[in-house]
Design a protein around this motif. Structure first.
Motif, mmCIF file in Angstrom:
data_model
loop_
_atom_site.group_PDB
_atom_site.id
_atom_site.type_symbol
_atom_site.label_atom_id
_atom_site.label_comp_id
_atom_site.label_asym_id
_atom_site.label_seq_id
_atom_site.Cartn_x
_atom_site.Cartn_y
_atom_site.Cartn_z
ATOM 1 N N THR A 52 48.646 -12.266 19.805
ATOM 2 C CA THR A 52 47.850 -12.045 18.599
ATOM 3 C C THR A 52 48.292 -10.754 17.916
ATOM 4 O O THR A 52 48.919 -9.891 18.544
ATOM 5 C CB THR A 52 46.359 -11.912 18.936
ATOM 6 N N GLU A 53 47.931 -10.620 16.660
ATOM 7 C CA GLU A 53 48.239 -9.376 15.967
ATOM 8 C C GLU A 53 47.460 -8.213 16.573
ATOM 9 O O GLU A 53 47.960 -7.086 16.632
ATOM 10 C CB GLU A 53 47.953 -9.502 14.468
ATOM 11 N N SER A 54 46.259 -8.484 17.062
ATOM 12 C CA SER A 54 45.474 -7.403 17.677
ATOM 13 C C SER A 54 46.149 -6.887 18.951
ATOM 14 O O SER A 54 46.065 -5.693 19.269
ATOM 15 C CB SER A 54 44.039 -7.846 17.948
ATOM 16 N N TYR A 55 46.850 -7.770 19.668
ATOM 17 C CA TYR A 55 47.613 -7.321 20.841
ATOM 18 C C TYR A 55 48.736 -6.380 20.414
ATOM 19 O O TYR A 55 48.937 -5.314 21.015
ATOM 20 C CB TYR A 55 48.177 -8.527 21.602
ATOM 21 N N LYS A 57 48.827 -4.553 17.788
ATOM 22 C CA LYS A 57 48.192 -3.297 17.369
ATOM 23 C C LYS A 57 47.798 -2.452 18.578
ATOM 24 O O LYS A 57 47.898 -1.219 18.547
ATOM 25 C CB LYS A 57 46.959 -3.592 16.502
ATOM 26 N N TYR A 99 53.799 -10.151 12.911
ATOM 27 C CA TYR A 99 52.755 -9.269 13.441
ATOM 28 C C TYR A 99 53.326 -7.877 13.712
ATOM 29 O O TYR A 99 52.673 -6.860 13.457
ATOM 30 C CB TYR A 99 52.201 -9.788 14.777
ATOM 31 N N ASN A 103 53.111 -4.230 11.178
ATOM 32 C CA ASN A 103 52.467 -3.049 11.751
ATOM 33 C C ASN A 103 53.455 -1.916 12.011
ATOM 34 O O ASN A 103 53.177 -0.998 12.787
ATOM 35 C CB ASN A 103 51.719 -3.441 13.036
ATOM 36 N N ASN A 349 43.072 -7.005 25.449
ATOM 37 C CA ASN A 349 43.819 -5.854 24.931
ATOM 38 C C ASN A 349 43.316 -4.515 25.467
ATOM 39 O O ASN A 349 43.312 -3.506 24.761
ATOM 40 C CB ASN A 349 43.820 -5.845 23.398
#
Length: 365
Positions: A52-55, A57, A99, A103, A349
């Motif tokens: 995921t993009e949150s990972y 980040k 992703y 970032n 995460n």
């Protein structure tokens, strides 16, 4: 043997595309999203969740500036006669690269082990057929990823199993095919930095055997990749085997007197420094950046193999991580930690092994 996939070459575009040395200066600590996009059963095939993009980040938040994406492609061919890659897979990999790039992360995207079609077939007998597939796959990958800026770097292979001069000659053909295929697609790929793996990604073999790099129509756009799990008995071996016993203790001041048969017997500080110096003199000093695309040492905390001096073991793992990171960076070698979900929990995460993260960050200071 396969159709050409370079069906829409673009005019070369150097906008925002740095040469290798200035590009390498823009990132420091790297991170591998291991056991995921290269997994044989697809992205979640080896037990990791979808990226995921949150990972991404979360990785950035920890202090990493580059990500290596080990990736399978041959496993996702939907027509073996034409070596055509499933478009859904291409799109998914492109999404993950996005992703990272969105970032501000620098990305190394490769063809990983991928069933061993390249890295286990470095021979004169297989040279033509493997080279043909290398061309077909890279034309497709490069065309799909062409519009990303310099944040994306391509890597020809993973750990190509070459260990003598003849095999290095075959590997050089595969690398040349890779460079030619990527460059032929034009656009930003005409200037993209490309990464070439040393034989078996061994520093000593790379020093001894990798004496020329592929011909490249654009200058100063190549990097070299090696890996570091030295000594293997300490870094990752999880049971005693015929060629060696597990080592739990590594480094000056970290040997055990209670469990002396578990002390590392080679591959300690001076051996790492000697290897790094070889990479520095052969490549870095000549304007060819070196990436340590994988490295790592992991804790024995399983029920079967618990070191008698657990605190000393953990301290020596910390010391290995900080030492190897610091000494690599001191010689201009950029390290990429190999993680498969052991240090950073991919479900939520959160950090699972704070000591490992702290040790990497300490090495980067």
């Amino acid at each position: 043997m396969y159709p050409s996939y370079n069906t829409s070459p673009k005019t070369p575009d150097s906008t925002g595309m740095s040469a290798a040395v200035p590009l390498a200066a823009k990132f420091k600590l790297g991170w591998n999203i291991g056991n995921t996009l290269e997994a044989t059963g697809g992205e979640t095939g080896w037990g990791n969740p979808l990226i995921t993009e949150s990972y991404v980040k979360a990785v950035k938040q920890l202090g990493f500036t580059a990500i290596r994406i080990p990736c399978a492609w041959n496993l996702h061919i939907d027509n073996s006669a034409t070596a055509h890659i499933d478009q859904n897979w291409v799109n998914r990999v492109k999404e993950v690269v996005g992703y990272c790039v969105n970032n501000g992360m620098y990305v190394m995207l490769n063809i990983h082990w991928d069933g061993g079609w390249l890295e286990n077939n470095i021979s004169k007998l297989k040279q033509d057929s493997v080279s043909a597939k290398q061309k077909a796959l890279w034309e497709q990958i490069a065309t799909a990823m062409r519009d990303f800026d310099e944040h994306l770097m391509f890597a020809s292979a993973n750990e190509p199993a070459a260990d003598n001069a003849e095999e290095m000659g075959v590997l050089a053909v595969y690398h040349q095919t890779f460079v030619d295929a990527v460059r032929s697609t034009g656009g930003k790929n005409s200037y993209r930095v490309l990464i070439l793996q040393g034989p078996s990604t061994s520093m000593s073999l790379t020093y001894d055997l990798m004496n020329t790099l592929p011909k490249d129509p654009v200058t100063n756009r190549l990097m070299v990749e090696v890996h570091n799990y030295t000594p293997a008995q300490f870094c990752f071996l999880n049971q005693d085997v015929s060629w060696g016993k597990m080592a739990y203790y590594w480094g000056n001041g970290y040997h055990s007197s209670i469990e002396p048969d578990r002390n590392a017997t080679y591959g300690e500080e001076n051996d790492h420094i000697a290897d790094y110096n070889k990479m520095k003199t052969k490549f870095v000093d000549k304007g060819i950046p070196v990436l340590m695309g994988e490295y790592g040492a992991y804790r024995r905390d399983g029920s079967a193999n618990i070191p008698k001096e657990l605190a000393l073991h953990n301290a020596s793992v910390d010391y290995w991580i900080t030492f190897t990171t610091k000494e690599a960076l001191a010689r201009g070698i950029k390290p990429f930690w190999w993680d498969t979900g052991g240090a950073l929990d991919r479900q939520n995460n959160t950090v699972k092994d704070q000591r490992t993260i702290d040790a990497i960050i300490a090495g980067g200071k």
